[in-house]
Design a protein around this motif. Structure first.
Motif, short mmCIF file in Angstrom:
data_model
loop_
_atom_site.label_atom_id
_atom_site.label_comp_id
_atom_site.label_asym_id
_atom_site.label_seq_id
_atom_site.Cartn_x
_atom_site.Cartn_y
_atom_site.Cartn_z
N HIS A 212 0.84 -1.20 0.00
CA HIS A 212 0.00 0.00 0.00
C HIS A 212 0.88 1.25 0.00
CE1 HIS A 212 -2.68 3.07 1.87
NE2 HIS A 212 -3.64 2.43 1.25
N ARG A 213 1.90 1.27 0.85
CA ARG A 213 2.76 2.46 0.91
C ARG A 213 3.52 2.66 -0.39
NH1 ARG A 213 6.99 5.55 4.85
NH2 ARG A 213 5.16 6.69 5.45
N TRP A 214 3.98 1.58 -1.00
CA TRP A 214 4.67 1.70 -2.28
C TRP A 214 3.76 2.32 -3.33
CZ3 TRP A 214 8.59 2.03 -5.44
CH2 TRP A 214 8.46 1.65 -6.77
N LEU A 215 2.50 1.88 -3.35
CA LEU A 215 1.58 2.44 -4.34
C LEU A 215 1.24 3.90 -4.04
CD1 LEU A 215 -0.96 -0.49 -4.93
CD2 LEU A 215 1.08 0.11 -6.24
N VAL A 216 1.19 4.27 -2.77
CA VAL A 216 0.91 5.66 -2.40
C VAL A 216 2.08 6.56 -2.73
CG1 VAL A 216 0.51 7.22 -0.45
CG2 VAL A 216 -0.78 5.08 -0.61
N THR A 217 3.31 6.10 -2.42
CA THR A 217 4.47 7.00 -2.46
C THR A 217 5.42 6.75 -3.61
OG1 THR A 217 5.86 5.56 -1.07
CG2 THR A 217 4.39 7.12 0.07
N GLY A 218 5.47 5.53 -4.13
CA GLY A 218 6.49 5.21 -5.13
C GLY A 218 7.90 5.33 -4.59
N ASP A 219 8.06 5.12 -3.29
CA ASP A 219 9.33 5.35 -2.61
C ASP A 219 10.19 4.09 -2.66
OD1 ASP A 219 11.43 5.90 -0.89
OD2 ASP A 219 10.18 6.71 0.71
N ARG A 220 11.13 4.04 -3.61
CA ARG A 220 12.00 2.88 -3.76
C ARG A 220 12.90 2.70 -2.54
NH1 ARG A 220 13.00 -1.90 -6.31
NH2 ARG A 220 12.40 -1.06 -8.32
N ALA A 221 13.32 3.79 -1.91
CA ALA A 221 14.17 3.67 -0.71
C ALA A 221 13.43 2.97 0.41
CB ALA A 221 14.65 5.05 -0.26
N PHE A 222 12.14 3.26 0.53
CA PHE A 222 11.34 2.58 1.56
C PHE A 222 11.29 1.08 1.28
CE2 PHE A 222 7.21 0.63 2.44
CZ PHE A 222 7.23 0.64 3.82
N VAL A 223 11.06 0.70 0.03
CA VAL A 223 10.99 -0.72 -0.32
C VAL A 223 12.29 -1.42 0.04
CG1 VAL A 223 10.76 -2.37 -2.22
CG2 VAL A 223 9.27 -0.36 -2.12
#
Length: 375
Positions: A106-117
């Motif tokens: 869900h967070r990846w889809l919201v933010t597109g944050d590769r560093a978070f992944v």
């Protein structure tokens, strides 16, 4: 299922206030308890983190994820209950530990944050390895493991349905980092097969409304099968017109979170008007600050329990976003999530269950994060 007219959902201003009510309950270390002074568990904590991201509270969501990373145990699990930093129930529940994958997707889809992944991947990998380690030979996943390492040999439809969806989200994130563990594929497909074909593997909990609708949310039943399940005799057993749905069939008690979860399930099978009406019906639980009472005992006309739960507020936000066609709908619909591969006991041909496997580039493109997914 009765036909209903279209019903309004909440305004952006109302949703902002609800997200703020969740953030206000967050503890200094990032934990999000059920209510101020209450306990924290990983599943409800993560549901609140998802709602915080949708509500624009990125710093609070970041703190929630930091709490999760700090408190993961060496075996990949989290304790079932923590109060003000002190573990009060040390056993680990499989669906709670698995939910990191659904929330991270869900967070990846919201933010597109590769560093978070990249940062969350080792945490998620340990968690899902722990969950897969609790799978029975016949596919169901045992609900808990003690701190001594023994499994509680009970499997629950609600927990396993949630875990099925989480495993598929985990494989989607694994595809993004180029590392899908084969054990996850076989575990996912075996769990789906158990849920769809072997109800006898699971404990009977049919007085609980969650066991009715969670196979739809988790993706085990969709389309005609999902609609048939939601429109059977249990509709009249659980749904109280104008108030929401009962948590359990034998008590005069409607609860907001279960009502919103049923709304999500209804939307996923095309019953969006009924879904919106349910979210509208449960607004009698809303308080002026934007939070929600957990439930209403309609025989005695009292709010019960006497708590305004963060996870009820989170369920409202997620349901509204789902009905509106937001990111949360994509997460729960799961059309582009990878599928598992199932091999029947005793050998035989391995075959795929669920939607087709999806390549990394397709995953990034499908979520509108092509540049982030390729970074």
């Amino acid at each position: 299922m009765r036909p209903v007219e279209s019903a309004p959902v909440l305004t952006p201003e109302a949703l902002t206030a609800t997200a703020a009510a969740i953030a206000a309950a967050q503890e200094p270390d990032g934990a999000i308890p059920w209510f101020p002074g209450g306990h924290t568990d990983a599943w409800d904590h993560l549901e609140c983190a998802m709602a915080l991201d949708l509500g624009g509270h990125r710093a609070a969501a970041d703190a929630a994820w930091a709490w999760l990373r700090r408190n993961q145990r060496s075996d990949g699990s989290w304790p079932a209950k923590t109060v003000a930093g002190v573990v009060t129930e040390a056993h680990a529940e499989s669906n709670q530990c698995a939910y990191i994958a659904a929330a991270a997707w869900h967070r990846w889809l919201v933010t597109g944050d590769r560093a978070f992944v990249a940062e969350i991947w080792p945490v998620l990998r340990r968690a899902l390895d722990f969950v897969v380690g609790l799978q029975a030979p016949t596919g169901q996943i045992w609900w808990a493991r003690s701190v001594e390492g023994s499994a509680h040999h009970e499997a629950l439809i609600t927990g396993c349905s949630s875990t099925l969806h989480s495993l598929r989200c985990g494989m989607a994130l694994a595809a993004l980092v180029g590392e899908i563990p084969p054990a996850w594929e076989t575990a996912t497909a075996a769990l789906e097969h158990a849920l769809v074909s072997h109800p006898e593997y699971f404990e009977v909990r049919d007085r609980w409304s969650m066991d009715w609708y969670y196979p739809v949310i988790g993706g085990a039943l969709r389309g005609a099968a999902g609609r048939a399940r939601l429109s059977d005799h249990r509709w009249d057993l659980f749904v109280v017109d104008g108030l929401g749905i009962r948590c359990v069939s034998d008590e005069p008690w409607v609860t907001g979170a279960e009502t919103c979860e049923l709304a999500i399930a209804l939307h996923l099978v095309g019953e969006s008007a009924a879904a919106a009406k349910l979210v509208s019906d449960m607004q009698h639980l809303r308080v002026p600050g934007g939070g929600y009472w957990t439930g209403w005992q309609f025989r005695d006309q009292v709010f019960w329990p006497v708590e305004q739960s963060t996870w009820t507020s989170a369920a409202v936000i997620l349901a509204v976003d789902t009905i509106a066609g937001g990111v949360t709908e994509r997460v729960f619909r799961g059309d582009d999530l990878p599928a598992g591969r199932y091999q029947p006991a005793g050998g035989g041909r391995t075959f795929q269950l669920g939607p087709r496997p999806v390549a990394v580039a397709e995953l990034a493109s499908a979520c509108g994060c092509a540049s982030a997914g390729a970074a």
